[in-house]
Motif scaffolding. Structure first.
Motif, PDB file in Angstrom:
ATOM      1  N   GLY A   1       0.837  -1.206   0.000  1.00 58.62           N
ATOM      2  CA  GLY A   1       0.000   0.000   0.000  1.00 58.62           C
ATOM      3  C   GLY A   1       0.862   1.241   0.000  1.00 58.62           C
ATOM      4  N   THR A   2       0.207   2.374  -0.156  1.00 58.35           N
ATOM      5  CA  THR A   2       0.930   3.651  -0.137  1.00 58.35           C
ATOM      6  C   THR A   2       1.104   4.145   1.296  1.00 58.35           C
ATOM      7  N   PHE A   3       0.062   3.961   2.100  1.00 58.65           N
ATOM      8  CA  PHE A   3       0.084   4.351   3.521  1.00 58.65           C
ATOM      9  C   PHE A   3       0.494   5.819   3.686  1.00 58.65           C
ATOM     10  N   ASP A   4      -0.085   6.684   2.833  1.00 60.90           N
ATOM     11  CA  ASP A   4       0.195   8.123   2.917  1.00 60.90           C
ATOM     12  C   ASP A   4      -0.808   8.758   3.885  1.00 60.90           C
TER      13      ASP A   4
ATOM     14  N   PRO B   1     -11.915  -6.662   4.122  1.00 56.40           N
ATOM     15  CA  PRO B   1     -12.797  -5.510   3.935  1.00 56.40           C
ATOM     16  C   PRO B   1     -12.136  -4.220   4.414  1.00 56.40           C
TER      17      PRO B   1
ATOM     18  N   LYS C   1      -2.046   6.739  -8.575  1.00 46.69           N
ATOM     19  CA  LYS C   1      -3.109   7.598  -8.029  1.00 46.69           C
ATOM     20  C   LYS C   1      -3.137   8.988  -8.668  1.00 46.69           C
TER      21      LYS C   1
ATOM     22  N   GLY D   1      -6.605  -5.145   0.345  1.00 43.07           N
ATOM     23  CA  GLY D   1      -7.925  -4.623   0.666  1.00 43.07           C
ATOM     24  C   GLY D   1      -8.933  -5.108  -0.369  1.00 43.07           C
TER      25      GLY D   1
ATOM     26  N   ARG E   1      -4.837  -6.659  11.055  1.00 40.57           N
ATOM     27  CA  ARG E   1      -5.544  -7.868  10.618  1.00 40.57           C
ATOM     28  C   ARG E   1      -4.645  -8.748   9.744  1.00 40.57           C
TER      29      ARG E   1
ATOM     30  N   SER F   1     -10.233   7.395   4.174  1.00 43.40           N
ATOM     31  CA  SER F   1      -9.182   7.141   3.181  1.00 43.40           C
ATOM     32  C   SER F   1      -8.243   8.341   3.188  1.00 43.40           C
TER      33      SER F   1
ATOM     34  N   ASP G   1     -10.949  -3.609  -2.047  1.00 42.88           N
ATOM     35  CA  ASP G   1     -11.077  -2.765  -3.242  1.00 42.88           C
ATOM     36  C   ASP G   1     -10.321  -3.422  -4.413  1.00 42.88           C
TER      37      ASP G   1
ATOM     38  N   ARG H   1      -1.213  11.529  -8.211  1.00 46.16           N
ATOM     39  CA  ARG H   1      -0.765  12.668  -7.396  1.00 46.16           C
ATOM     40  C   ARG H   1       0.477  12.273  -6.592  1.00 46.16           C
TER      41      ARG H   1
ATOM     42  N   GLY I   1      -7.613   3.295   9.151  1.00 45.42           N
ATOM     43  CA  GLY I   1      -7.888   2.223   8.180  1.00 45.42           C
ATOM     44  C   GLY I   1      -6.604   1.480   7.834  1.00 45.42           C
ATOM     45  N   HIS I   2      -5.502   2.235   7.723  1.00 40.93           N
ATOM     46  CA  HIS I   2      -4.192   1.614   7.473  1.00 40.93           C
ATOM     47  C   HIS I   2      -3.787   0.719   8.656  1.00 40.93           C
TER      48      HIS I   2
ATOM     49  N   VAL J   1      -5.830  -2.594   8.752  1.00 37.34           N
ATOM     50  CA  VAL J   1      -5.478  -3.608   7.752  1.00 37.34           C
ATOM     51  C   VAL J   1      -4.144  -4.253   8.121  1.00 37.34           C
TER      52      VAL J   1
ATOM     53  N   HIS K   1      -3.587   6.636   8.585  1.00 32.99           N
ATOM     54  CA  HIS K   1      -4.867   6.741   9.299  1.00 32.99           C
ATOM     55  C   HIS K   1      -5.288   5.384   9.859  1.00 32.99           C
TER      56      HIS K   1
ATOM     57  N   THR L   1      -7.403   9.996   0.611  1.00 33.46           N
ATOM     58  CA  THR L   1      -8.029  11.007  -0.251  1.00 33.46           C
ATOM     59  C   THR L   1      -9.040  11.834   0.546  1.00 33.46           C
TER      60      THR L   1
HETATM   61  N1  CTP Z   1      -7.330   0.426   3.628  1.00 34.33           N
HETATM   62  C1  CTP Z   1      -8.349  -0.087   4.439  1.00 34.33           C
HETATM   63  N2  CTP Z   1      -9.364   0.730   4.871  1.00 34.33           N
HETATM   64  C2  CTP Z   1      -9.379   2.027   4.500  1.00 34.33           C
HETATM   65  C3  CTP Z   1      -8.361   2.567   3.683  1.00 34.33           C
HETATM   66  C4  CTP Z   1      -7.339   1.727   3.261  1.00 34.33           C
HETATM   67  O1  CTP Z   1      -8.354  -1.279   4.774  1.00 34.33           O
HETATM   68  N3  CTP Z   1     -10.407   2.774   4.916  1.00 34.33           N
HETATM   69  C5  CTP Z   1      -6.272  -0.474   3.174  1.00 34.33           C
HETATM   70  C6  CTP Z   1      -6.261  -0.652   1.651  1.00 34.33           C
HETATM   71  O2  CTP Z   1      -7.238  -1.604   1.257  1.00 34.33           O
HETATM   72  C7  CTP Z   1      -4.846  -1.134   1.437  1.00 34.33           C
HETATM   73  C8  CTP Z   1      -4.049  -0.372   2.522  1.00 34.33           C
HETATM   74  O3  CTP Z   1      -5.010   0.094   3.482  1.00 34.33           O
HETATM   75  O4  CTP Z   1      -4.767  -2.530   1.713  1.00 34.33           O
HETATM   76  C9  CTP Z   1      -3.273   0.799   1.950  1.00 34.33           C
HETATM   77  O5  CTP Z   1      -4.200   1.593   1.224  1.00 34.33           O
HETATM   78  P1  CTP Z   1      -3.855   2.993   0.593  1.00 34.33           P
HETATM   79  O6  CTP Z   1      -4.236   2.992  -0.842  1.00 34.33           O
HETATM   80  O7  CTP Z   1      -2.486   3.397   0.940  1.00 34.33           O
HETATM   81  O8  CTP Z   1      -4.869   3.949   1.449  1.00 34.33           O
HETATM   82  P2  CTP Z   1      -6.151   4.772   1.031  1.00 34.33           P
HETATM   83  O9  CTP Z   1      -6.610   5.477   2.257  1.00 34.33           O
HETATM   84  O10 CTP Z   1      -7.146   3.876   0.338  1.00 34.33           O
HETATM   85  O11 CTP Z   1      -5.550   5.826   0.017  1.00 34.33           O
HETATM   86  P3  CTP Z   1      -6.220   6.684  -1.154  1.00 34.33           P
HETATM   87  O12 CTP Z   1      -7.347   7.464  -0.630  1.00 34.33           O
HETATM   88  O13 CTP Z   1      -5.073   7.550  -1.633  1.00 34.33           O
HETATM   89  O14 CTP Z   1      -6.641   5.715  -2.261  1.00 34.33           O
END
Ligand code: CTP
Length: 136
Positions: A13-16, A118, A50, A98, A28, A124, A100, A52, A21-22, A25, A19, A126
């Motif tokens: 992942g990018t993990f930018d 999930p 992405k 993830g 888990r 996110s 997605d 950007r 959610g990161h 995952v 947060h 974004t």
């Molecule tokens: N991920 C997750 N739940 C979220 C956001 C991200 O489980 N709400 C998981 C993604 O499925 C991936 C990992 O975190 O396995 C890294 O996702 P990344 O693309 O870096 O984070 P996003 O928040 O989805 O970034 P963006 O909005 O730039 O797409």
């Protein structure tokens, strides 16, 4: 006597703008094995993927992910096309993505188990960037 089996899990992942959610995952993914390896997208790959520049550089994102308790090893993911090589290089038994990405990595089932988790709802990178930009 047979030695205990140790399972290596790999995720990407990018993990930018790190947060919760990161974090979820990663927690888990780690719970599915004994050792967690995380591929953090290179700045260049993130730009291609992405469209950007990441807010935090790959060195900063790598340092943040590496400091997490469930993470054993990190590396820079230079290309999406190298997934198979990374799985083999790090001896991964389980690939976690993830949902997605659901179905998109089934081709690796010949070398490891593929698990789609999930996403954590309603957050996110974004969304965080948009929220801060809007000042709300
Ligand atoms: N991920 C997750 N739940 C979220 C956001 C991200 O489980 N709400 C998981 C993604 O499925 C991936 C990992 O975190 O396995 C890294 O996702 P990344 O693309 O870096 O984070 P996003 O928040 O989805 O970034 P963006 O909005 O730039 O797409």
């Amino acid at each position: 006597m047979s030695s205990p089996v140790s399972l290596t899990v790999i995720t990407f992942g990018t993990f930018d703008v790190f947060h919760v959610g990161h974090l979820r995952v990663i927690e888990r993914a780690a719970a599915l094995g004994d050792r967690l390896v995380v591929g953090v997208s290179a700045d260049e790959l993130n730009l291609r993927k992405k469209g950007r520049e990441p807010v935090f550089s790959q060195d900063e994102r790598l340092a943040i992910v590496a400091a997490l308790k469930p993470v054993d090893e990190v590396f820079v993911e230079e290309s999406l096309e190298l997934k198979r090589d990374y799985i083999l290089k790090y001896g991964a038994d389980v690939l976690v993505m993830g949902d997605d990405w659901a179905g998109r990595f089934d081709e690796f089932e010949d070398v490891c188990k593929v698990v789609y988790l999930p996403r954590t709802p309603a957050i996110s990178t974004t969304a965080v960037i948009e929220k801060i930009s809007a000042g709300s």
